[in-house]
Design an enzyme around this catalytic site. Structure first.
Site, PDB file in Angstrom:
ATOM      1  N   TYR A 171       0.705  -1.387   0.209  1.00  0.00           N
ATOM      2  CA  TYR A 171       0.245  -0.155   0.089  1.00  0.00           C
ATOM      3  C   TYR A 171       1.015   1.231   0.016  1.00  0.00           C
ATOM      4  O   TYR A 171       0.505   2.474  -0.143  1.00  0.00           O
ATOM      5  CB  TYR A 171      -1.118   0.165   1.631  1.00  0.00           C
ATOM      6  CG  TYR A 171      -2.017   1.068   1.338  1.00  0.00           C
ATOM      7  CD1 TYR A 171      -3.114   0.918  -0.085  1.00  0.00           C
ATOM      8  CD2 TYR A 171      -2.524   1.606   1.878  1.00  0.00           C
ATOM      9  CE1 TYR A 171      -4.680   0.948  -0.255  1.00  0.00           C
ATOM     10  CE2 TYR A 171      -3.333   3.199   1.731  1.00  0.00           C
ATOM     11  CZ  TYR A 171      -4.377   2.741   0.571  1.00  0.00           C
ATOM     12  OH  TYR A 171      -5.089   3.249   0.511  1.00  0.00           O
ATOM     13  N   LYS A 184      -2.875   8.259   2.591  1.00  0.00           N
ATOM     14  CA  LYS A 184      -4.495   8.611   4.179  1.00  0.00           C
ATOM     15  C   LYS A 184      -4.539   8.430   5.325  1.00  0.00           C
ATOM     16  O   LYS A 184      -5.989   8.778   5.343  1.00  0.00           O
ATOM     17  CB  LYS A 184      -4.746   6.693   3.827  1.00  0.00           C
ATOM     18  CG  LYS A 184      -5.670   6.489   2.350  1.00  0.00           C
ATOM     19  CD  LYS A 184      -6.698   7.240   1.698  1.00  0.00           C
ATOM     20  CE  LYS A 184      -7.291   6.316   0.668  1.00  0.00           C
ATOM     21  NZ  LYS A 184      -7.891   7.331   0.478  1.00  0.00           N
TER      22      LYS A 184
HETATM   23  O1  0WE Z   1      -6.935   2.813  -1.736  1.00  0.00           O
HETATM   24  C1  0WE Z   1      -6.827   2.186  -2.471  1.00  0.00           C
HETATM   25  C2  0WE Z   1      -6.526   2.037  -3.734  1.00  0.00           C
HETATM   26  C3  0WE Z   1      -6.147   3.146  -4.734  1.00  0.00           C
HETATM   27  C4  0WE Z   1      -5.207   3.117  -5.450  1.00  0.00           C
HETATM   28  C5  0WE Z   1      -5.357   2.157  -6.705  1.00  0.00           C
HETATM   29  C6  0WE Z   1      -4.808   2.480  -7.486  1.00  0.00           C
HETATM   30  C7  0WE Z   1      -4.582   0.833  -8.547  1.00  0.00           C
HETATM   31  C8  0WE Z   1      -4.068   1.355  -9.860  1.00  0.00           C
HETATM   32  C9  0WE Z   1      -4.046   3.643  -5.597  1.00  0.00           C
HETATM   33  N1  0WE Z   1      -3.835   4.683  -6.895  1.00  0.00           N
HETATM   34  C10 0WE Z   1      -3.957   2.912  -8.020  1.00  0.00           C
HETATM   35  N2  0WE Z   1      -3.268   3.731  -8.971  1.00  0.00           N
HETATM   36  C11 0WE Z   1      -3.025   2.461 -10.126  1.00  0.00           C
HETATM   37  O2  0WE Z   1      -2.276   2.393 -11.103  1.00  0.00           O
HETATM   38  N3  0WE Z   1      -7.092   1.407  -1.273  1.00  0.00           N
HETATM   39  C12 0WE Z   1      -7.436   1.074  -0.609  1.00  0.00           C
HETATM   40  C13 0WE Z   1      -7.140  -0.603  -2.361  1.00  0.00           C
HETATM   41  C14 0WE Z   1      -5.968  -1.358  -2.070  1.00  0.00           C
HETATM   42  O3  0WE Z   1      -5.109  -0.835  -3.108  1.00  0.00           O
HETATM   43  C15 0WE Z   1      -3.979  -1.863  -2.012  1.00  0.00           C
HETATM   44  C16 0WE Z   1      -4.524  -2.592  -1.748  1.00  0.00           C
HETATM   45  C17 0WE Z   1      -5.873  -1.912  -1.101  1.00  0.00           C
HETATM   46  C18 0WE Z   1      -6.474  -2.770  -0.216  1.00  0.00           C
HETATM   47  C19 0WE Z   1      -2.280  -1.697  -2.803  1.00  0.00           C
HETATM   48  C20 0WE Z   1      -2.572  -2.193  -2.548  1.00  0.00           C
HETATM   49  C21 0WE Z   1      -2.403  -3.316  -1.187  1.00  0.00           C
HETATM   50  C22 0WE Z   1      -3.441  -3.078  -0.532  1.00  0.00           C
END
Ligand code: 0WE
Length: 265
Positions: A157, A164
């Site tokens: 993350y 966040k």
């Molecule tokens: O906040 C998120 C994800 C937000 C996000 C996702 C992406 C994927 C594609 C932000 N930027 C990008 N950029 C991209 O190119 N989450 C809470 C979901 C999430 O994402 C993770 C998680 C979780 C849970 C990434 C790594 C590990 C866990």
């Protein structure tokens, strides 16, 4: 009569029908809110327009949250279409893909840090500043989406966790500033959901499985779970709540350990 009847909500962050923002939009619609939507880039327009139409919304506007002129244009349009409104839902986050893999210390470039914080945290400040005048004297509510990575280290993350953490501080500072105007500002820290953004993340399915196995309620959260909590928080039923981070995660964040059913008890 729903708990949001007579209220108007701007929803920022719908990309597909799996988006958390869409779950929130549906719950708010079910509770009687009138909705407007934005889409982040032209490719999403054709996806968001039919979703908006399905909940009776005629207002679908382009908005790249990193461009001040687009923020101004959205609120100018809302001023002419609605004049005033009650609820802002901010469900936008982005970090460059390469920053969301591997070790934090190796994957976090200055540019990835900047982009993650700009898109995922500063955008709440900017949208709130633009929204506040349209919420004046109306028991306004602003809601954003956070994740456990704000307060715990979670593999991959990475810089999104820092963004966040900034977003959650943003909620507290905005709550203090806008409270005297009658505007509440809160976040939902949601358990992981398989959205378009999450689909591309290596190991995401394993993460969902582990959460379902560990959380007190032994399942993953649904869009309905998050949508209902959002509708409550932004309704007058949430009238005493501001500056709060509400965990909608089946209790996952409250356990330090748990055992599989076979060895339970
Ligand atoms: O906040 C998120 C994800 C937000 C996000 C996702 C992406 C994927 C594609 C932000 N930027 C990008 N950029 C991209 O190119 N989450 C809470 C979901 C999430 O994402 C993770 C998680 C979780 C849970 C990434 C790594 C590990 C866990």
């Amino acid at each position: 009569m729903g708990i949001l009847s007579g209220k108007r909500a701007l929803i920022v962050g719908v990309a597909t029908d799996r988006s958390i923002a869409w779950g929130i939009a549906q719950a708010m619609h079910a509770q009687g809110a009138e909705l407007a939507f934005t889409y982040g880039h032209e490719k999403l327009k054709d996806r968001v327009e039919p979703l908006a139409a399905s909940v009776g919304s005629q207002i679908v506007l382009p908005l790249d949250v990193t461009v001040d002129a687009q923020i101004d244009a959205v609120f100018a349009e809302l001023t002419s279409r609605w004049g005033h409104f009650d609820i802002l839902v901010h469900a936008v986050a982005f970090a460059p893909r390469e920053a969301l893999a591997g070790d934090f210390v190796e994957s976090t470039s200055r540019e990835a840090f900047r982009i993650a914080h700009d898109v995922s945290s500063y955008s709440l400040t900017a949208l709130s500043r633009a929204a506040a005048p349209l919420m004046a004297g109306r028991a306004g509510a602003i809601l954003t989406l956070s994740y456990l990575g704000a307060v715990r280290s979670i593999p991959a993350y990475n810089v999104m966790g820092l963004a966040k953490a900034s977003l959650e501080a943003n909620v507290r500072f905005l709550a203090a500033d806008l409270g005297p105007k009658g505007i509440r500002v809160n976040a939902i820290s949601a358990g992981p959901v398989k959205t378009l953004a999450a689909a591309g993340i290596a190991g995401f399915r394993k993460m969902l499985a582990q959460v379902a196995q560990t959380a007190p309620l032994r399942r993953n959260v649904s869009l309905e779970d998050i949508g209902n909590a959002a509708a409550f928080l932004c309704s007058d039923m949430g009238g005493g709540i501001t500056g709060e981070i509400l965990y909608v995660d089946n209790g996952f964040s409250h356990v330090g350990m748990s055992f599989p059913p076979a060895t339970e008890g």
